[in-house]
Design a protein around this motif. Structure first.
Motif, PDB file in Angstrom:
ATOM      1  N   LYS A 264       0.847  -1.203   0.000  1.00 54.63           N
ATOM      2  CA  LYS A 264       0.000   0.000   0.000  1.00 54.63           C
ATOM      3  C   LYS A 264       0.878   1.248   0.000  1.00 54.63           C
ATOM      4  CE  LYS A 264      -4.128  -1.563   2.466  1.00 54.63           C
ATOM      5  NZ  LYS A 264      -4.771  -1.671   3.782  1.00 54.63           N
ATOM      6  N   ARG A 271       2.213   4.960  -8.810  1.00 52.59           N
ATOM      7  CA  ARG A 271       1.078   4.495  -7.998  1.00 52.59           C
ATOM      8  C   ARG A 271       1.542   3.424  -7.003  1.00 52.59           C
ATOM      9  NH1 ARG A 271      -1.926   1.402 -13.054  1.00 52.59           N
ATOM     10  NH2 ARG A 271      -2.593  -0.163 -11.570  1.00 52.59           N
ATOM     11  N   GLY A 274       0.473  -1.921  -4.684  1.00 51.17           N
ATOM     12  CA  GLY A 274      -0.700  -2.702  -4.309  1.00 51.17           C
ATOM     13  C   GLY A 274      -1.889  -2.490  -5.223  1.00 51.17           C
ATOM     14  N   SER A 275      -1.794  -1.521  -6.140  1.00 48.49           N
ATOM     15  CA  SER A 275      -2.882  -1.307  -7.090  1.00 48.49           C
ATOM     16  C   SER A 275      -2.673  -2.086  -8.382  1.00 48.49           C
ATOM     17  CB  SER A 275      -3.027   0.188  -7.416  1.00 48.49           C
ATOM     18  OG  SER A 275      -1.886   0.644  -8.115  1.00 48.49           O
ATOM     19  N   GLN A 280      -1.951  -7.713  -6.362  1.00 54.15           N
ATOM     20  CA  GLN A 280      -3.216  -8.012  -5.679  1.00 54.15           C
ATOM     21  C   GLN A 280      -3.472  -9.515  -5.686  1.00 54.15           C
ATOM     22  OE1 GLN A 280      -6.530  -5.630  -7.004  1.00 54.15           O
ATOM     23  NE2 GLN A 280      -5.624  -3.750  -6.195  1.00 54.15           N
ATOM     24  N   HIS A 281      -3.176 -10.155  -6.778  1.00 54.11           N
ATOM     25  CA  HIS A 281      -3.404 -11.595  -6.849  1.00 54.11           C
ATOM     26  C   HIS A 281      -2.451 -12.365  -5.944  1.00 54.11           C
ATOM     27  CE1 HIS A 281      -6.041 -11.922 -10.680  1.00 54.11           C
ATOM     28  NE2 HIS A 281      -6.432 -10.965  -9.876  1.00 54.11           N
ATOM     29  N   ALA A 284      -3.946 -11.977  -2.591  1.00 53.91           N
ATOM     30  CA  ALA A 284      -5.156 -12.798  -2.485  1.00 53.91           C
ATOM     31  C   ALA A 284      -4.772 -14.256  -2.277  1.00 53.91           C
ATOM     32  CB  ALA A 284      -6.015 -12.642  -3.735  1.00 53.91           C
ATOM     33  N   VAL A 288      -5.710 -16.786   0.898  1.00 49.58           N
ATOM     34  CA  VAL A 288      -6.311 -18.119   0.804  1.00 49.58           C
ATOM     35  C   VAL A 288      -5.522 -19.093   1.676  1.00 49.58           C
ATOM     36  CG1 VAL A 288      -6.751 -20.074  -0.741  1.00 49.58           C
ATOM     37  CG2 VAL A 288      -7.280 -17.759  -1.495  1.00 49.58           C
TER      38      VAL A 288
ATOM     39  N   ARG B 315     -14.609 -12.382   3.545  1.00 52.13           N
ATOM     40  CA  ARG B 315     -13.225 -12.840   3.350  1.00 52.13           C
ATOM     41  C   ARG B 315     -13.183 -14.348   3.127  1.00 52.13           C
ATOM     42  NH1 ARG B 315      -7.660 -11.718   6.018  1.00 52.13           N
ATOM     43  NH2 ARG B 315      -8.508  -9.640   6.258  1.00 52.13           N
ATOM     44  N   VAL B 319     -12.190 -16.608  -0.116  1.00 45.87           N
ATOM     45  CA  VAL B 319     -11.142 -17.638  -0.031  1.00 45.87           C
ATOM     46  C   VAL B 319     -11.651 -18.936  -0.652  1.00 45.87           C
ATOM     47  CG1 VAL B 319      -9.915 -19.167   1.582  1.00 45.87           C
ATOM     48  CG2 VAL B 319      -9.860 -16.691   1.917  1.00 45.87           C
ATOM     49  N   GLU B 376      -9.890 -14.610 -11.396  1.00 41.20           N
ATOM     50  CA  GLU B 376      -9.202 -13.317 -11.361  1.00 41.20           C
ATOM     51  C   GLU B 376     -10.055 -12.285 -10.648  1.00 41.20           C
ATOM     52  OE1 GLU B 376      -9.278 -15.366 -13.952  1.00 41.20           O
ATOM     53  OE2 GLU B 376      -7.147 -15.870 -13.852  1.00 41.20           O
ATOM     54  N   ARG B 379     -10.072 -13.024  -6.970  1.00 44.12           N
ATOM     55  CA  ARG B 379      -8.840 -12.572  -6.307  1.00 44.12           C
ATOM     56  C   ARG B 379      -8.832 -11.054  -6.165  1.00 44.12           C
ATOM     57  NH1 ARG B 379      -6.887 -17.293  -9.012  1.00 44.12           N
ATOM     58  NH2 ARG B 379      -5.734 -18.610  -7.556  1.00 44.12           N
ATOM     59  N   ASN B 380      -9.357 -10.350  -7.195  1.00 44.73           N
ATOM     60  CA  ASN B 380      -9.460  -8.889  -7.088  1.00 44.73           C
ATOM     61  C   ASN B 380     -10.342  -8.515  -5.896  1.00 44.73           C
ATOM     62  OD1 ASN B 380      -8.008  -8.691  -9.431  1.00 44.73           O
ATOM     63  ND2 ASN B 380      -9.657  -7.868 -10.686  1.00 44.73           N
ATOM     64  N   LEU B 382     -11.041 -10.285  -3.236  1.00 49.95           N
ATOM     65  CA  LEU B 382     -10.354 -10.619  -1.986  1.00 49.95           C
ATOM     66  C   LEU B 382      -9.341  -9.534  -1.644  1.00 49.95           C
ATOM     67  CD1 LEU B 382     -10.029 -12.653   0.250  1.00 49.95           C
ATOM     68  CD2 LEU B 382      -8.803 -14.146  -1.298  1.00 49.95           C
ATOM     69  N   ALA B 383      -8.567  -9.105  -2.642  1.00 49.00           N
ATOM     70  CA  ALA B 383      -7.527  -8.110  -2.408  1.00 49.00           C
ATOM     71  C   ALA B 383      -8.122  -6.743  -2.076  1.00 49.00           C
ATOM     72  CB  ALA B 383      -6.621  -8.004  -3.622  1.00 49.00           C
ATOM     73  N   GLN B 384      -9.153  -6.348  -2.843  1.00 45.02           N
ATOM     74  CA  GLN B 384      -9.659  -4.987  -2.691  1.00 45.02           C
ATOM     75  C   GLN B 384     -10.606  -4.850  -1.521  1.00 45.02           C
ATOM     76  OE1 GLN B 384     -11.140  -4.054  -6.613  1.00 45.02           O
ATOM     77  NE2 GLN B 384      -9.105  -4.297  -7.510  1.00 45.02           N
ATOM     78  N   LEU B 387      -8.571  -7.106   1.925  1.00 45.02           N
ATOM     79  CA  LEU B 387      -7.271  -6.537   2.274  1.00 45.02           C
ATOM     80  C   LEU B 387      -7.229  -5.030   2.056  1.00 45.02           C
ATOM     81  CD1 LEU B 387      -4.979  -9.253   0.617  1.00 45.02           C
ATOM     82  CD2 LEU B 387      -5.818  -9.170   2.964  1.00 45.02           C
ATOM     83  N   ARG B 388      -8.285  -4.494   1.430  1.00 46.23           N
ATOM     84  CA  ARG B 388      -8.377  -3.053   1.157  1.00 46.23           C
ATOM     85  C   ARG B 388      -7.199  -2.512   0.349  1.00 46.23           C
ATOM     86  NH1 ARG B 388     -12.690  -1.563   4.577  1.00 46.23           N
ATOM     87  NH2 ARG B 388     -12.751  -2.839   6.452  1.00 46.23           N
ATOM     88  N   LEU B 389      -6.748  -3.288  -0.622  1.00 48.14           N
ATOM     89  CA  LEU B 389      -5.700  -2.775  -1.502  1.00 48.14           C
ATOM     90  C   LEU B 389      -6.347  -1.806  -2.487  1.00 48.14           C
ATOM     91  CD1 LEU B 389      -3.470  -5.914  -2.126  1.00 48.14           C
ATOM     92  CD2 LEU B 389      -3.142  -4.036  -0.540  1.00 48.14           C
ATOM     93  N   PRO B 390      -5.587  -0.781  -2.899  1.00 49.86           N
ATOM     94  CA  PRO B 390      -6.217   0.256  -3.729  1.00 49.86           C
ATOM     95  C   PRO B 390      -6.515  -0.229  -5.153  1.00 49.86           C
ATOM     96  CG  PRO B 390      -3.869   0.715  -3.426  1.00 49.86           C
ATOM     97  CD  PRO B 390      -4.168  -0.474  -2.587  1.00 49.86           C
ATOM     98  N   ARG B 391      -7.614   0.245  -5.696  1.00 53.75           N
ATOM     99  CA  ARG B 391      -7.945  -0.083  -7.077  1.00 53.75           C
ATOM    100  C   ARG B 391      -6.959   0.589  -8.025  1.00 53.75           C
ATOM    101  NH1 ARG B 391     -13.499  -2.185  -6.936  1.00 53.75           N
ATOM    102  NH2 ARG B 391     -13.985  -1.741  -4.783  1.00 53.75           N
ATOM    103  N   GLY B 392      -6.714  -0.069  -9.162  1.00 55.53           N
ATOM    104  CA  GLY B 392      -5.745   0.461 -10.123  1.00 55.53           C
ATOM    105  C   GLY B 392      -6.229   1.707 -10.839  1.00 55.53           C
TER     106      GLY B 392
END
Lengths: 377, 392
Positions: A264, A271, A274-275, A280-281, A284, A288, B315, B319, B376, B379-380, B382-384, B387-392
């Protein structure tokens, strides 16, 4: 079917986290990597005061009488925060073995002492053949006078330099009375013929080679029935494998947390990394593994705790967690780039220890073999 | 913590197992795993079995009691699904687990009175109208239009990859009714009667030897009463059901069935003088997948447990959505590998192992990481979200 921890288990976890925040920061963990004993008397006293050293022992022996699931809840947090010291070997393995198989004298002599921090007992079990299960025990025991004499080599004995007593696994050679049975002995490190040599390993935890040359022990040193130690070996392996899973589950969560924080904050190409979808994968995929590790660990811990048939559950847990952790720390390092490889960064504190924990009581390859055996293939 | 079921739950499990074996179609082992319950070849068998479940009040066992749900413990619906689907037979599926909850949450009183009893009896065949030829994952970009005209909506557009060709009676349609609203805010949800003029169903052959359907709407007029919820709320109506779908234990059961069959197959089958299970790598890969499927089972149970406690599940659900399809695909890949050249035989040959079930299941397994949310996307999410990862 209930996945919830009790309120007191949750409070225990919270107390480990807050203790670690105050007394076991990463500066301390790094100092202990250079400390000859790997931990301080002060730390051990604190753990004794908090009641953690006596957690699993029966109340009759000054213990807290907590079950194995609760012990694993504590271990998960110790893995998460990297609390140094011989907790696993002394409390979880040797302490529980004495509690379950010891004579009245042995229980009275050792359990309160382990519980209040005065005594550290460490397990001397792995041998140069590094074979899992009772077949790996080759150190010999022969009757001598009114006692026994031990000969052989043990490797990867943790914290032997801080301990007063060893719990040693040995085998009566074929032909001795009682046939080729497994035996366990509580042996003082001061006994003539016991020689320890420091091993330096990837986890920086003090580990030792111990050579036993005509080590004479009294009959009273035997833990449990002579030649019938297979059950002790089985229980220690169960506790050890699941405890390793709990430590690894906690460590995996920390590695994920470190990674999420890092990606982050780290900026590249204008940027936060983490974006980017690939990152991100990776995160993720780590999630899991982190979540599923916890699920299989507590499932196995419960079956062991309830003394139900647990072999399949334990093999499943250790088989999954040992494999999953390799994915977790590989992806964590990948996301961290070069920064994660520098020792000033915390990630490698976890990944190095996890490699050692993976190997305890059977790596994923061994556990897969076990699953095959248990299912008849 | 407790990782066992109660005695009553275990007794229920045995009851379901006995029922399933008794009520399965004759010679079921020759058809198991070879029918598409959402296609013309399998829908008849599926509906027949569902009606038997309905007669036992088991089809809708997981419904709220006010709608007729009969579960005596929170685990009975999961146990029922786990046991029935292990033998390759269907439980309620989308109508019971997805469409009914949508109608319960967002439907009008008339819609509830009409549809819910019918779903509880497996009276109709249903199909899902979300994905379009130009977009599946990007649901907010749905192009099919449903424009208000008096007390009707006029529908124009196409939906694809659904099971309408099995003779669907009703179609759950997500369409754009507010052309000026941006993306998902313009979508509205409808239950379409498939007898409506202007609807054409065409089969789209797929590589596993069955088809999916392309449904085309050409000025099809549907009544106002087919709308579910308000205009512009369609996306949220659709999303509200996806959490229910995620804790689907059948994904674990079906893989366990294949793994159990592969263990037996590997032990009993010789290629020359060597047992298949003893081939290099096979033993360990099979053990690893058995372990992985058990990890998946525990995660699914955890999702169920969290739901039963009204706790957050997003979450753990995500998973499961990533883990499950992976175990499914790798299991079929290993099964194919174990069979050697025999794996390529389609059902029907005397040489086809397990009646050719692996070959069909293997080709179908490609869909597992694509349908109901690609891996995909999952996983997006799960991450966003987790985990609150920022969007691209």
């Amino acid at each position: 079917m209930d996945f919830g921890l009790t309120e007191s288990q949750q409070m225990l976890k919270a107390s480990v986290q807050s203790f670690a925040k105050n007394k076991v920061d990463k500066k301390f963990v790094r100092e202990m990597e250079r400390h000859p004993e790997g931990y301080t008397d002060d730390l051990w006293r604190s753990l004794a005061d908090l009641g953690w050293l006596r957690l699993p022992f029966p109340e009759t022996y000054s213990g807290d009488g907590q079950d194995f699931v609760t012990l694993c809840a504590l271990l998960e947090e110790m893995g998460r925060t990297l609390v140094p010291g011989p907790y696993l070997t002394s409390v979880v393995l040797c302490g529980q073995a004495i509690a379950e198989f010891g004579s009245e004298d042995q229980k009275r002599r050792f359990l309160p002492a382990i519980g209040n921090g005065k005594e550290v007992v460490v397990l001397a079990h792995i041998e140069p053949n590094v074979q899992e299960g009772p077949d790996g025990i080759q150190l010999t025991v022969m009757p001598q006078d009114s006692g026994y004499v031990l000969n052989g080599v043990k490797l990867f004995v943790p914290y032997a330099n801080s301990a007063k007593t060893l719990l040693v696994s040995a085998r009566q050679p074929v032909g001795a009375a009682g046939a080729s049975g497994v035996c366990y002995f509580l042996v003082s490190l001061k006994t003539r013929g016991v020689a320890i040599t420091r091993l330096h390993t990837i986890s920086k935890e003090p580990q030792y080679e111990i050579d036993f040359t005509d080590v004479v022990v009294p009959a009273s040193a035997a833990l449990g029935q002579l030649g019938k130690g297979q059950e002790i070996e089985r229980r220690i392996a169960q506790w050890g494998a699941v405890a390793a899973c709990a430590l690894m589950s906690g460590a995996a969560q920390s590695m994920l947390d470190l990674t999420v924080d890092y990606v982050k904050a780290r900026v590249a190409f204008g940027r936060p990394i983490g974006s980017f979808q690939a990152i991100q994968h990776h995160c993720a995929n780590m999630t899991v593994d982190v979540e599923s590790c916890k699920a299989v660990t507590y499932n196995a811990a419960w079956y062991v705790s309830e003394r139900l048939p647990a072999d399949m559950h334990v093999a499943t847990a250790k088989g999954w967690v040992s494999d999953a952790l390799r994915r977790v720390y590989s992806l964590a390092h990948q996301c961290h780039g070069a920064m994660g490889l520098a020792t000033e960064y915390d990630l490698q504190l976890y990944s190095r220890r996890c490699k050692a924990w993976e190997m305890l009581f059977g790596d994923h390859n061994y556990q897969q073999h076990r699953v095959g055996q248990l299912l008849g293939f | 913590m407790d990782f066992r079921f109660t005695q009553q739950d275990e007794a229920f499990r045995q009851e379901v197992r006995d029922f399933t074996q008794k009520e399965a179609p004759p010679d079921w082992d020759q058809q198991e795993g070879l029918l598409d319950f959402d296609g013309p070849d399998g829908v008849g068998v599926a509906q027949t079995f569902r009606r038997k479940l309905a007669a036992r009040k088991w089809l809708t066992i997981g419904w709220p009691t006010e709608y007729g749900g009969t579960a005596k413990s929170v685990w009975e619906p999961l146990i029922l699904e786990e046991e029935v689907t292990y033998f390759g037979l269907p439980v309620g599926g989308q109508p019971v687990n997805q469409w009914a909850p949508i109608i319960m949450a967002h439907g009008s009183e008339e819609q509830k009175k009409y549809f819910l009893p019918g779903i509880a009896e497996a009276r109709w065949v249903w199909a899902e109208g979300y994905s379009e030829p130009d977009g599946g994952s990007d649901l907010g970009n749905v192009k099919t239009k449903a424009i208000r005209d008096g007390d009707e909506y006029i529908v124009n557009g196409s939906k694809i990859w659904n099971g309408a060709h099995a003779g669907a009676d009703y179609f759950m349609l997500l369409a754009r009714s507010l052309p000026d609203a941006i993306k998902h805010r313009g979508l509205t949800y409808f239950i379409v009667d498939m007898k409506t003029p202007g609807i054409t169903v065409t089969e789209v052959p797929m590589m596993w030897g069955r088809s999916r359907a392309l449904v085309t709407f050409d000025n099809a007029r549907i009544p106002l009463t087919s709308r579910v919820g308000e205009e512009g709320q369609g996306f949220y109506v659709a999303m509200s059901s996806l959490n229910v779908q995620r804790a689907s234990i059948y994904r674990y059961s079906m893989v366990k069935r294949i793994q159990d069959l592969l263990v037996a197959y590997g032990k009993e089958t010789y290629h020359g003088s060597q047992r298949v299970i003893d081939k290099p790598g096979i033993r360990h890969q099979l053990a690893e997948l058995i372990i992985a499927n058990e990890a998946y089972r525990l995660m699914m149970y955890k999702v169920y447990w969290l739901q039963s406690q009204d706790l957050e599940t997003s979450r753990e659900s995500s998973v499961c959505k990533v883990l499950g399809p992976d175990v499914n695909q790798r299991t079929f890949r290993l099964g194919m590998q174990m069979m050697g050249p025999y794996c390529t035989l389609e059902p029907g040959s005397k040489w086809a192992p397990l009646y050719g079930r692996l070959e069909m299941g293997y080709l179908d397994s490609y869909a597992r990481t694509i349908g109901s949310g690609t891996s995909e996307i999952n996983r997006n999410v799960l991450a966003q979200r987790a985990l609150r990862l920022p969007r691209g």
